[in-house]
Write a protein that holds these residues in place. Structure first.
Motif, PDB file in Angstrom:
ATOM      1  N   THR A  15      28.750  34.566  -4.762  1.00  0.00           N
ATOM      2  CA  THR A  15      29.960  35.035  -5.433  1.00  0.00           C
ATOM      3  C   THR A  15      30.958  35.510  -4.394  1.00  0.00           C
ATOM      4  O   THR A  15      30.629  36.372  -3.575  1.00  0.00           O
ATOM      5  N   ILE A  16      32.160  34.953  -4.431  1.00  0.00           N
ATOM      6  CA  ILE A  16      33.225  35.398  -3.543  1.00  0.00           C
ATOM      7  C   ILE A  16      34.127  36.354  -4.309  1.00  0.00           C
ATOM      8  O   ILE A  16      34.361  36.173  -5.511  1.00  0.00           O
ATOM      9  N   SER A  17      34.593  37.389  -3.614  1.00  0.00           N
ATOM     10  CA  SER A  17      35.494  38.340  -4.252  1.00  0.00           C
ATOM     11  C   SER A  17      36.440  38.901  -3.200  1.00  0.00           C
ATOM     12  O   SER A  17      36.208  38.744  -1.999  1.00  0.00           O
ATOM     13  N   ARG A  18      37.514  39.530  -3.667  1.00  0.00           N
ATOM     14  CA  ARG A  18      38.469  40.108  -2.723  1.00  0.00           C
ATOM     15  C   ARG A  18      38.919  41.473  -3.220  1.00  0.00           C
ATOM     16  O   ARG A  18      39.012  41.707  -4.430  1.00  0.00           O
ATOM     17  N   ASP A  19      39.183  42.343  -2.270  1.00  0.00           N
ATOM     18  CA  ASP A  19      39.692  43.687  -2.547  1.00  0.00           C
ATOM     19  C   ASP A  19      40.996  43.804  -1.773  1.00  0.00           C
ATOM     20  O   ASP A  19      40.987  44.021  -0.560  1.00  0.00           O
ATOM     21  N   ALA A  20      42.124  43.666  -2.486  1.00  0.00           N
ATOM     22  CA  ALA A  20      43.410  43.653  -1.811  1.00  0.00           C
ATOM     23  C   ALA A  20      43.706  44.981  -1.126  1.00  0.00           C
ATOM     24  O   ALA A  20      44.280  45.009  -0.034  1.00  0.00           O
ATOM     25  N   ALA A  21      43.310  46.063  -1.746  1.00  0.00           N
ATOM     26  CA  ALA A  21      43.597  47.378  -1.171  1.00  0.00           C
ATOM     27  C   ALA A  21      42.883  47.571   0.161  1.00  0.00           C
ATOM     28  O   ALA A  21      43.405  48.219   1.078  1.00  0.00           O
ATOM     29  N   LYS A  22      41.709  47.001   0.286  1.00  0.00           N
ATOM     30  CA  LYS A  22      40.936  47.111   1.533  1.00  0.00           C
ATOM     31  C   LYS A  22      41.179  45.931   2.453  1.00  0.00           C
ATOM     32  O   LYS A  22      40.617  45.874   3.552  1.00  0.00           O
ATOM     33  N   LYS A  23      41.981  44.980   2.004  1.00  0.00           N
ATOM     34  CA  LYS A  23      42.255  43.764   2.794  1.00  0.00           C
ATOM     35  C   LYS A  23      40.942  43.123   3.238  1.00  0.00           C
ATOM     36  O   LYS A  23      40.747  42.786   4.408  1.00  0.00           O
ATOM     37  N   THR A  24      40.079  42.960   2.282  1.00  0.00           N
ATOM     38  CA  THR A  24      38.724  42.492   2.570  1.00  0.00           C
ATOM     39  C   THR A  24      38.274  41.484   1.519  1.00  0.00           C
ATOM     40  O   THR A  24      38.624  41.631   0.334  1.00  0.00           O
ATOM     41  N   ILE A  25      37.546  40.491   1.971  1.00  0.00           N
ATOM     42  CA  ILE A  25      36.860  39.618   1.026  1.00  0.00           C
ATOM     43  C   ILE A  25      35.361  39.726   1.274  1.00  0.00           C
ATOM     44  O   ILE A  25      34.938  40.152   2.357  1.00  0.00           O
ATOM     45  N   TYR A  26      34.609  39.342   0.268  1.00  0.00           N
ATOM     46  CA  TYR A  26      33.161  39.445   0.327  1.00  0.00           C
ATOM     47  C   TYR A  26      32.535  38.113  -0.098  1.00  0.00           C
ATOM     48  O   TYR A  26      33.139  37.333  -0.833  1.00  0.00           O
ATOM     49  N   LEU A  27      31.315  37.910   0.343  1.00  0.00           N
ATOM     50  CA  LEU A  27      30.512  36.803  -0.144  1.00  0.00           C
ATOM     51  C   LEU A  27      29.122  37.352  -0.421  1.00  0.00           C
ATOM     52  O   LEU A  27      28.373  37.657   0.516  1.00  0.00           O
ATOM     53  N   GLN A  28      28.826  37.516  -1.693  1.00  0.00           N
ATOM     54  CA  GLN A  28      27.492  37.942  -2.094  1.00  0.00           C
ATOM     55  C   GLN A  28      26.632  36.696  -2.208  1.00  0.00           C
ATOM     56  O   GLN A  28      26.950  35.786  -2.986  1.00  0.00           O
ATOM     57  N   MET A  29      25.573  36.656  -1.437  1.00  0.00           N
ATOM     58  CA  MET A  29      24.697  35.487  -1.404  1.00  0.00           C
ATOM     59  C   MET A  29      23.316  35.884  -1.901  1.00  0.00           C
ATOM     60  O   MET A  29      22.666  36.741  -1.301  1.00  0.00           O
ATOM     61  N   ASN A  30      22.904  35.278  -2.990  1.00  0.00           N
ATOM     62  CA  ASN A  30      21.589  35.540  -3.571  1.00  0.00           C
ATOM     63  C   ASN A  30      20.736  34.290  -3.517  1.00  0.00           C
ATOM     64  O   ASN A  30      21.241  33.179  -3.354  1.00  0.00           O
ATOM     65  N   ASN A  31      19.443  34.494  -3.656  1.00  0.00           N
ATOM     66  CA  ASN A  31      18.503  33.368  -3.658  1.00  0.00           C
ATOM     67  C   ASN A  31      18.766  32.434  -2.467  1.00  0.00           C
ATOM     68  O   ASN A  31      18.886  31.213  -2.632  1.00  0.00           O
ATOM     69  N   LEU A  32      18.821  33.026  -1.297  1.00  0.00           N
ATOM     70  CA  LEU A  32      19.123  32.247  -0.100  1.00  0.00           C
ATOM     71  C   LEU A  32      18.014  31.255   0.211  1.00  0.00           C
ATOM     72  O   LEU A  32      16.823  31.523  -0.029  1.00  0.00           O
ATOM     73  N   LYS A  33      18.438  30.121   0.756  1.00  0.00           N
ATOM     74  CA  LYS A  33      17.517  29.069   1.121  1.00  0.00           C
ATOM     75  C   LYS A  33      17.556  28.849   2.632  1.00  0.00           C
ATOM     76  O   LYS A  33      18.544  29.206   3.288  1.00  0.00           O
ATOM     77  N   VAL A  34      16.517  28.239   3.150  1.00  0.00           N
ATOM     78  CA  VAL A  34      16.468  27.966   4.587  1.00  0.00           C
ATOM     79  C   VAL A  34      17.693  27.153   5.009  1.00  0.00           C
ATOM     80  O   VAL A  34      18.269  27.391   6.080  1.00  0.00           O
ATOM     81  N   GLU A  35      18.122  26.248   4.161  1.00  0.00           N
ATOM     82  CA  GLU A  35      19.263  25.399   4.497  1.00  0.00           C
ATOM     83  C   GLU A  35      20.603  26.132   4.471  1.00  0.00           C
ATOM     84  O   GLU A  35      21.625  25.548   4.827  1.00  0.00           O
ATOM     85  N   ASP A  36      20.606  27.386   4.072  1.00  0.00           N
ATOM     86  CA  ASP A  36      21.819  28.203   4.149  1.00  0.00           C
ATOM     87  C   ASP A  36      22.022  28.786   5.546  1.00  0.00           C
ATOM     88  O   ASP A  36      23.041  29.435   5.814  1.00  0.00           O
ATOM     89  N   THR A  37      21.083  28.563   6.421  1.00  0.00           N
ATOM     90  CA  THR A  37      21.181  29.074   7.790  1.00  0.00           C
ATOM     91  C   THR A  37      22.396  28.491   8.500  1.00  0.00           C
ATOM     92  O   THR A  37      22.657  27.286   8.405  1.00  0.00           O
ATOM     93  N   GLY A  38      23.115  29.343   9.214  1.00  0.00           N
ATOM     94  CA  GLY A  38      24.273  28.888   9.964  1.00  0.00           C
ATOM     95  C   GLY A  38      25.178  30.044  10.332  1.00  0.00           C
ATOM     96  O   GLY A  38      24.876  31.209  10.026  1.00  0.00           O
ATOM     97  N   VAL A  39      26.278  29.710  10.970  1.00  0.00           N
ATOM     98  CA  VAL A  39      27.297  30.703  11.270  1.00  0.00           C
ATOM     99  C   VAL A  39      28.346  30.643  10.158  1.00  0.00           C
ATOM    100  O   VAL A  39      28.859  29.568   9.845  1.00  0.00           O
ATOM    101  N   TYR A  40      28.630  31.781   9.576  1.00  0.00           N
ATOM    102  CA  TYR A  40      29.578  31.868   8.477  1.00  0.00           C
ATOM    103  C   TYR A  40      30.904  32.414   9.003  1.00  0.00           C
ATOM    104  O   TYR A  40      30.944  33.474   9.639  1.00  0.00           O
TER     105      TYR A  40
END
Length: 118
Positions: free
Chosen positions: A71-96
Motif C-alpha cells: 500500500t502506497i500512501s502520502r502525508d503532505a504535511a510531513k512531505k513523506t510517502i510510505y510503502l507498506q509491504m506485507n506478505n513479502l516474497k523472496v522475489e521482492d528483494t532489491g533496492v527500493y
C-alpha cells in the motif's frame, strides 16, 4: 542534503512486513503536493521497475506483482510517502527507490535495500 531520503529497508523473512518511508526535506509543501511520487525497485541483474505511484488527486497505480500486498500512501504535511509491504516474497528483494516527478523535476532517492529470506 538530498532531495529525497528513503528509510525503512532491511532483512525480513518471507511472509513478513516492512514499511518504507521517503521524505522530501528540501521541498516546500506546495511543491511536494504537485509531485507524482512513486516507489521503484531494482533487483540484482534486472532493470529498475515501477512498484507503485501516487499523485495528489489522481489514481494510485500498482505493478501487477503487488497483487494487493503493498500500500502506497502520502502525508503532505510531513512531505513523506510510505510503502507498506506485507506478505513479502523472496522475489521482492532489491533496492527500493523513491521518485518525485513533475514538469520541473525528476528526483531520485539514494535507495534502501530490502532483502527477503526464505
Amino acid at each position: 542534503q538530498a532531495q529525497l531520503v528513503e528509510s525503512g529497508g532491511g532483512l525480513v523473512q518471507a511472509g513478513g512486513s516492512l514499511r518504507l518511508s521517503c521524505r522530501a526535506p528540501r521541498m516546500i509543501t506546495s511543491v511536494f503536493s504537485m509531485q507524482k511520487m512513486g516507489w521503484y525497485r531494482q533487483a540484482p541483474g534486472k532493470q529498475r521497475e515501477m512498484v507503485a505511484t501516487i499523485t495528489r488527486s489522481g489514481p494510485i497505480e500498482y505493478a501487477d506483482f503487488v497483487n494487493g500486498r503493498f500500500t502506497i500512501s502520502r502525508d503532505a504535511a510531513k512531505k513523506t510517502i510510505y510503502l507498506q509491504m506485507n506478505n513479502l516474497k523472496v522475489e521482492d528483494t532489491g533496492v527500493y527507490y523513491c521518485n518525485a516527478f513533475s514538469n520541473q523535476n525528476d528526483y531520485w532517492g539514494q535507495g534502501t535495500q530490502v532483502a527477503v529470506s526464505s
